[in-house]
Design an enzyme around this catalytic site. Sequence first.
Site, mmCIF file in Angstrom:
data_model
loop_
_atom_site.group_PDB
_atom_site.id
_atom_site.type_symbol
_atom_site.label_atom_id
_atom_site.label_comp_id
_atom_site.label_asym_id
_atom_site.label_seq_id
_atom_site.Cartn_x
_atom_site.Cartn_y
_atom_site.Cartn_z
ATOM 1 N N LEU A 1 66.733 10.738 73.302
ATOM 2 C CA LEU A 1 66.092 9.506 73.769
ATOM 3 C C LEU A 1 64.577 9.674 73.586
ATOM 4 O O LEU A 1 63.803 9.703 74.531
ATOM 5 C CB LEU A 1 66.469 9.241 75.228
ATOM 6 N N HIS A 2 64.173 9.852 72.331
ATOM 7 C CA HIS A 2 62.772 10.058 71.969
ATOM 8 C C HIS A 2 62.397 9.101 70.842
ATOM 9 O O HIS A 2 63.263 8.621 70.119
ATOM 10 C CB HIS A 2 62.543 11.504 71.514
ATOM 11 N N ALA A 3 61.123 8.843 70.696
ATOM 12 C CA ALA A 3 60.562 8.020 69.625
ATOM 13 C C ALA A 3 61.283 6.668 69.505
ATOM 14 O O ALA A 3 61.302 5.898 70.446
ATOM 15 C CB ALA A 3 60.560 8.788 68.310
ATOM 16 N N PRO B 1 64.545 5.681 69.337
ATOM 17 C CA PRO B 1 65.599 5.352 70.302
ATOM 18 C C PRO B 1 65.040 5.015 71.685
ATOM 19 O O PRO B 1 65.516 4.087 72.336
ATOM 20 C CB PRO B 1 66.463 6.618 70.335
ATOM 21 N N VAL C 1 65.506 13.715 77.262
ATOM 22 C CA VAL C 1 66.916 13.564 76.882
ATOM 23 C C VAL C 1 67.106 13.998 75.429
ATOM 24 O O VAL C 1 66.490 13.445 74.519
ATOM 25 C CB VAL C 1 67.386 12.108 77.068
#
Length: 91
Positions: A14-16, A18, A58
């Site tokens: 759950l980075h950038a 997303p 995440v």
Amino acid sequence: MIETTIQVKHKAGLHARPAALFVQTAAKFSSLIKVRNLTTNGNFVDAKSIIMVLTLGVMSGHEVVIQADGADAGTAIEALRLLVEGNFGES
């Protein structure tokens, strides 16, 4: 209040991109929406804040808990669930 637990399978977690899609989707709803990293036993944060979502750390394979409270809580949870389970629109 409605709650769901979902495993994040996206390679970036759950980075950038997303995370941005997650926050944009949450922001479409009037309900209070919170998310936490169940895998690391983190605290709930505001799902409409990109900074707060990024602090969750995440990673791919982690489970998150999403809570929504308000008039459109069910619709919000469903939209976020579909986004995460649909791998944020990527194959």
